[in-house]
Design a protein around this motif. Structure first.
Motif, PDB file in Angstrom:
ATOM      1  N   UNK A  90       0.831  -1.206   0.000  1.00 36.63           N
ATOM      2  CA  UNK A  90       0.000   0.000   0.000  1.00 36.63           C
ATOM      3  C   UNK A  90       0.870   1.262   0.000  1.00 36.63           C
ATOM      4  N   UNK A  91       1.903   1.280   0.819  1.00 37.08           N
ATOM      5  CA  UNK A  91       2.781   2.448   0.880  1.00 37.08           C
ATOM      6  C   UNK A  91       3.560   2.643  -0.419  1.00 37.08           C
ATOM      7  N   UNK A  92       4.005   1.554  -1.024  1.00 36.22           N
ATOM      8  CA  UNK A  92       4.721   1.657  -2.303  1.00 36.22           C
ATOM      9  C   UNK A  92       3.792   2.222  -3.371  1.00 36.22           C
ATOM     10  N   UNK A  93       2.568   1.723  -3.440  1.00 39.46           N
ATOM     11  CA  UNK A  93       1.612   2.239  -4.425  1.00 39.46           C
ATOM     12  C   UNK A  93       1.255   3.695  -4.167  1.00 39.46           C
ATOM     13  N   UNK A  94       1.135   4.059  -2.918  1.00 38.90           N
ATOM     14  CA  UNK A  94       0.858   5.452  -2.576  1.00 38.90           C
ATOM     15  C   UNK A  94       2.000   6.355  -3.030  1.00 38.90           C
ATOM     16  N   UNK A  95       3.230   5.926  -2.776  1.00 37.79           N
ATOM     17  CA  UNK A  95       4.402   6.712  -3.177  1.00 37.79           C
ATOM     18  C   UNK A  95       4.482   6.829  -4.698  1.00 37.79           C
ATOM     19  N   UNK A  96       4.261   5.726  -5.396  1.00 35.65           N
ATOM     20  CA  UNK A  96       4.294   5.774  -6.859  1.00 35.65           C
ATOM     21  C   UNK A  96       3.168   6.649  -7.413  1.00 35.65           C
ATOM     22  N   UNK A  97       2.018   6.606  -6.793  1.00 33.97           N
ATOM     23  CA  UNK A  97       0.901   7.457  -7.223  1.00 33.97           C
ATOM     24  C   UNK A  97       1.234   8.928  -7.026  1.00 33.97           C
ATOM     25  N   UNK A  98       1.848   9.235  -5.903  1.00 28.86           N
ATOM     26  CA  UNK A  98       2.249  10.617  -5.627  1.00 28.86           C
ATOM     27  C   UNK A  98       3.265  11.103  -6.662  1.00 28.86           C
ATOM     28  N   UNK A  99       4.259  10.269  -6.955  1.00 25.01           N
ATOM     29  CA  UNK A  99       5.262  10.638  -7.955  1.00 25.01           C
ATOM     30  C   UNK A  99       4.599  10.826  -9.322  1.00 25.01           C
ATOM     31  N   UNK A 100       3.712   9.924  -9.685  1.00 26.99           N
ATOM     32  CA  UNK A 100       3.009  10.029 -10.951  1.00 26.99           C
ATOM     33  C   UNK A 100       2.183  11.307 -11.038  1.00 26.99           C
ATOM     34  N   UNK A 101       1.489  11.634  -9.963  1.00 27.98           N
ATOM     35  CA  UNK A 101       0.644  12.828  -9.960  1.00 27.98           C
ATOM     36  C   UNK A 101       1.483  14.104 -10.042  1.00 27.98           C
ATOM     37  N   UNK A 102       2.701  14.073  -9.480  1.00 27.96           N
ATOM     38  CA  UNK A 102       3.556  15.255  -9.522  1.00 27.96           C
ATOM     39  C   UNK A 102       4.157  15.482 -10.906  1.00 27.96           C
ATOM     40  N   UNK A 103       4.385  14.401 -11.624  1.00 23.94           N
ATOM     41  CA  UNK A 103       5.041  14.536 -12.937  1.00 23.94           C
ATOM     42  C   UNK A 103       4.103  14.069 -14.004  1.00 23.94           C
TER      43      UNK A 103
END
Length: 103
Positions: A90-103
């Motif tokens: 869950x934390x890995x997916x959250x982090x990847x989602x955040x990175x995706x949303x930023x870029x």
């Protein structure tokens, strides 16, 4: 042989971080580690638990992890096993989602 709480915690956390391949892959990893390598539980008990988890609705790999944690260390063992099984992904997916949303 029942593992210490620390050893079980490290195992569930590791499993949560490396588990991939869907429920079949996760269950295979659990079987290899818990039954064959570490011998925390015997084959018959594992298979009976797996059969029950397949009958009830919901994710059987998670249910099996919670049951194994409960079997080894009671209620808190089941809670810790379930959280350690879920939280890393869950934390890995959250982090990847955040990175995706930023870029």
């Amino acid at each position: 042989m029942i593992p210490s709480r620390r050893e079980a915690f490290r195992f569930w956390l590791k499993l949560g971080m490396i588990s991939f391949g869907g429920p079949a892959g996760q269950i295979a990893i659990m079987h290899r580690e818990v039954v064959e390598t570490r011998r925390w539980i015997d084959e018959r008990a594992f298979m009976q638990a797996l059969n029950v988890c397949m009958l009830i609705p919901g994710p059987e790999a998670l249910q099996l992890a919670i049951w194994l944690g409960w079997r080894l260390h009671g209620t808190w063992g089941g809670i810790v096993a379930g959280l350690c099984f879920l939280l890393p992904a869950m934390l890995i997916l959250l982090a990847l989602s955040f990175v995706y949303a930023q870029y």
